[in-house]
Motif scaffolding. Structure first.
Motif, PDB file in Angstrom:
ATOM      1  N   ALA A 141       0.832  -1.210   0.000  1.00 35.58           N
ATOM      2  CA  ALA A 141       0.000   0.000   0.000  1.00 35.58           C
ATOM      3  C   ALA A 141       0.864   1.257   0.000  1.00 35.58           C
ATOM      4  N   LYS A 142       2.009   1.191   0.637  1.00 33.30           N
ATOM      5  CA  LYS A 142       2.911   2.340   0.702  1.00 33.30           C
ATOM      6  C   LYS A 142       3.644   2.573  -0.617  1.00 33.30           C
ATOM      7  N   ALA A 143       3.612   1.599  -1.520  1.00 36.71           N
ATOM      8  CA  ALA A 143       4.271   1.721  -2.822  1.00 36.71           C
ATOM      9  C   ALA A 143       3.346   2.295  -3.887  1.00 36.71           C
ATOM     10  N   LEU A 144       2.116   2.634  -3.504  1.00 33.45           N
ATOM     11  CA  LEU A 144       1.101   3.075  -4.460  1.00 33.45           C
ATOM     12  C   LEU A 144       0.763   4.551  -4.296  1.00 33.45           C
ATOM     13  N   ARG A 145       0.292   5.157  -5.379  1.00 35.05           N
ATOM     14  CA  ARG A 145      -0.223   6.533  -5.373  1.00 35.05           C
ATOM     15  C   ARG A 145      -1.657   6.471  -5.897  1.00 35.05           C
ATOM     16  N   ASN A 146      -2.517   7.332  -5.353  1.00 32.44           N
ATOM     17  CA  ASN A 146      -3.943   7.302  -5.679  1.00 32.44           C
ATOM     18  C   ASN A 146      -4.444   8.629  -6.230  1.00 32.44           C
ATOM     19  N   PHE A 147      -5.279   8.543  -7.244  1.00 30.19           N
ATOM     20  CA  PHE A 147      -6.092   9.670  -7.708  1.00 30.19           C
ATOM     21  C   PHE A 147      -7.484   9.425  -7.160  1.00 30.19           C
ATOM     22  N   MET A 148      -8.087  10.423  -6.532  1.00 28.09           N
ATOM     23  CA  MET A 148      -9.435  10.284  -5.982  1.00 28.09           C
ATOM     24  C   MET A 148     -10.301  11.435  -6.466  1.00 28.09           C
ATOM     25  N   ALA A 149     -11.549  11.136  -6.756  1.00 29.77           N
ATOM     26  CA  ALA A 149     -12.531  12.170  -7.088  1.00 29.77           C
ATOM     27  C   ALA A 149     -13.808  11.854  -6.329  1.00 29.77           C
ATOM     28  N   ILE A 150     -14.416  12.892  -5.771  1.00 27.07           N
ATOM     29  CA  ILE A 150     -15.670  12.752  -5.031  1.00 27.07           C
ATOM     30  C   ILE A 150     -16.679  13.697  -5.654  1.00 27.07           C
ATOM     31  N   LEU A 151     -17.824  13.151  -6.030  1.00 32.58           N
ATOM     32  CA  LEU A 151     -18.903  13.920  -6.648  1.00 32.58           C
ATOM     33  C   LEU A 151     -20.211  13.604  -5.931  1.00 32.58           C
ATOM     34  N   GLU A 152     -21.012  14.644  -5.648  1.00 36.35           N
ATOM     35  CA  GLU A 152     -22.305  14.419  -4.999  1.00 36.35           C
ATOM     36  C   GLU A 152     -23.443  14.946  -5.855  1.00 36.35           C
ATOM     37  N   THR A 153     -24.542  14.195  -5.808  1.00 35.19           N
ATOM     38  CA  THR A 153     -25.791  14.595  -6.445  1.00 35.19           C
ATOM     39  C   THR A 153     -26.894  14.479  -5.397  1.00 35.19           C
ATOM     40  N   ILE A 160     -14.459   7.895  -6.771  1.00 38.28           N
ATOM     41  CA  ILE A 160     -13.619   7.223  -7.766  1.00 38.28           C
ATOM     42  C   ILE A 160     -12.204   7.218  -7.213  1.00 38.28           C
ATOM     43  N   ILE A 161     -11.596   6.049  -7.131  1.00 33.26           N
ATOM     44  CA  ILE A 161     -10.216   5.938  -6.661  1.00 33.26           C
ATOM     45  C   ILE A 161      -9.443   5.114  -7.681  1.00 33.26           C
ATOM     46  N   CYS A 162      -8.388   5.718  -8.235  1.00 34.53           N
ATOM     47  CA  CYS A 162      -7.532   5.031  -9.201  1.00 34.53           C
ATOM     48  C   CYS A 162      -6.130   4.933  -8.611  1.00 34.53           C
ATOM     49  N   THR A 163      -5.546   3.750  -8.693  1.00 28.09           N
ATOM     50  CA  THR A 163      -4.298   3.445  -8.012  1.00 28.09           C
ATOM     51  C   THR A 163      -3.262   2.886  -8.977  1.00 28.09           C
ATOM     52  N   ALA A 164      -2.018   3.342  -8.805  1.00 31.61           N
ATOM     53  CA  ALA A 164      -0.889   2.808  -9.578  1.00 31.61           C
ATOM     54  C   ALA A 164       0.356   2.851  -8.714  1.00 31.61           C
ATOM     55  N   GLU A 165       1.352   2.068  -9.104  1.00 33.83           N
ATOM     56  CA  GLU A 165       2.644   2.162  -8.445  1.00 33.83           C
ATOM     57  C   GLU A 165       3.128   3.599  -8.592  1.00 33.83           C
ATOM     58  N   LYS A 166       3.831   4.094  -7.589  1.00 34.29           N
ATOM     59  CA  LYS A 166       4.304   5.480  -7.615  1.00 34.29           C
ATOM     60  C   LYS A 166       5.086   5.777  -8.895  1.00 34.29           C
ATOM     61  N   GLU A 167       5.936   4.831  -9.327  1.00 35.47           N
ATOM     62  CA  GLU A 167       6.761   5.044 -10.518  1.00 35.47           C
ATOM     63  C   GLU A 167       5.927   5.104 -11.796  1.00 35.47           C
ATOM     64  N   PHE A 169       2.621   6.066 -11.889  1.00 35.91           N
ATOM     65  CA  PHE A 169       1.429   6.897 -11.723  1.00 35.91           C
ATOM     66  C   PHE A 169       1.292   7.960 -12.817  1.00 35.91           C
ATOM     67  N   GLU A 170       2.344   8.738 -13.060  1.00 29.61           N
ATOM     68  CA  GLU A 170       2.237   9.817 -14.065  1.00 29.61           C
ATOM     69  C   GLU A 170       1.943   9.250 -15.446  1.00 29.61           C
ATOM     70  N   HIS A 171       2.472   8.076 -15.739  1.00 28.69           N
ATOM     71  CA  HIS A 171       2.195   7.425 -17.027  1.00 28.69           C
ATOM     72  C   HIS A 171       0.713   7.047 -17.150  1.00 28.69           C
ATOM     73  N   ARG A 172       0.082   6.675 -16.041  1.00 25.06           N
ATOM     74  CA  ARG A 172      -1.315   6.226 -16.062  1.00 25.06           C
ATOM     75  C   ARG A 172      -2.310   7.348 -15.755  1.00 25.06           C
ATOM     76  N   ARG A 173      -1.821   8.497 -15.344  1.00 28.86           N
ATOM     77  CA  ARG A 173      -2.691   9.587 -14.887  1.00 28.86           C
ATOM     78  C   ARG A 173      -3.736   9.984 -15.920  1.00 28.86           C
ATOM     79  N   ALA A 174      -3.376  10.115 -17.189  1.00 23.88           N
ATOM     80  CA  ALA A 174      -4.334  10.502 -18.230  1.00 23.88           C
ATOM     81  C   ALA A 174      -5.448   9.465 -18.360  1.00 23.88           C
ATOM     82  N   ALA A 175      -5.093   8.183 -18.315  1.00 25.51           N
ATOM     83  CA  ALA A 175      -6.120   7.132 -18.398  1.00 25.51           C
ATOM     84  C   ALA A 175      -7.009   7.160 -17.159  1.00 25.51           C
ATOM     85  N   PHE A 176      -6.435   7.453 -15.983  1.00 22.41           N
ATOM     86  CA  PHE A 176      -7.244   7.552 -14.768  1.00 22.41           C
ATOM     87  C   PHE A 176      -8.242   8.704 -14.876  1.00 22.41           C
ATOM     88  N   LEU A 177      -7.798   9.838 -15.415  1.00 24.53           N
ATOM     89  CA  LEU A 177      -8.725  10.963 -15.612  1.00 24.53           C
ATOM     90  C   LEU A 177      -9.817  10.588 -16.609  1.00 24.53           C
TER      91      LEU A 177
END
Length: 188
Positions: A141-153, A160-167, A169-177
């Motif tokens: 868990a400490k080797a991972l970085r997370n993108f999180m988004a919270i939306l309310e209606t 939404i939580i997207c997780t990748a290895e820290k190394e 993460f930036e490569h996967r960030r566009a796909a996570f968005l």
């Protein structure tokens, strides 16, 4: 012997079918809540077992993802039903609301980015966070970085939580968005 034109036609058809298979991702929806997920190309959606307080959970992953990729969860919030989306957006647009969202994960995560997040007319928050190194969690868990988004209606909260290895993460960030933008929160 197969003619050159027939061989060429077969190659064209095969390449078009392969491109369609790779480009087209299947939309998933939960009829009870109204949550819809349009995954990015190469990602698939699978329902997950429920954990409180969520009424819907789904994974959005690439074929090689095991403990990485994205999870989408929906939590019904009956108290939101009396509010319009404009009211909810006004609340979620307030710095205090975003700070409460940040604080809710600060006990176990270091938040490196927090900013307003808007999608399909819904205002929320997005954060980038990592597990605190002092927190009693597995090394994985400490080797991972997370993108999180919270939306309310008016129906509730979509997380939404997207997780990748820290190394990676930036490569996967566009796909996570892209995965996050493919989520359509339930609406009345």
């Amino acid at each position: 012997m197969i003619s050159v034109r027939l061989q060429y036609a077969a190659i064209v058809v095969a390449s078009q079918l392969a491109a369609l298979g790779h480009a087209a991702a299947e939309t998933w929806s939960d009829a009870a809540s109204g949550l819809r997920i349009n995954p990015p190309a190469g990602y698939t959606v699978h329902p997950m077992s429920l954990t409180a307080p969520f009424s819907v959970r789904a994974s959005v992953k690439e074929p090689g993802d095991r403990d990485t990729g994205c999870q989408v969860a929906f939590e019904p919030l009956p108290q939101n039903a009396r509010l319009s989306q404009a009211d909810i957006n006004r609340i979620a647009g307030d710095a205090d609301w975003r700070e409460r969202a940040r604080w809710s994960i600060a006990a176990f995560s270091n938040v490196s980015e927090e900013q307003p997040y808007t999608q399909s007319g819904i205002v929320g928050v997005s954060m980038i966070a990592e597990m605190k190194p002092t927190f009693a969690a597995p090394d994985r868990a400490k080797a991972l970085r997370n993108f999180m988004a919270i939306l309310e209606t008016a129906k509730g909260r979509t997380t939404i939580i997207c997780t990748a290895e820290k190394e990676a993460f930036e490569h996967r960030r566009a796909a996570f968005l892209e995965a996050a933008h493919g989520v359509e929160p339930p609406r009345p």
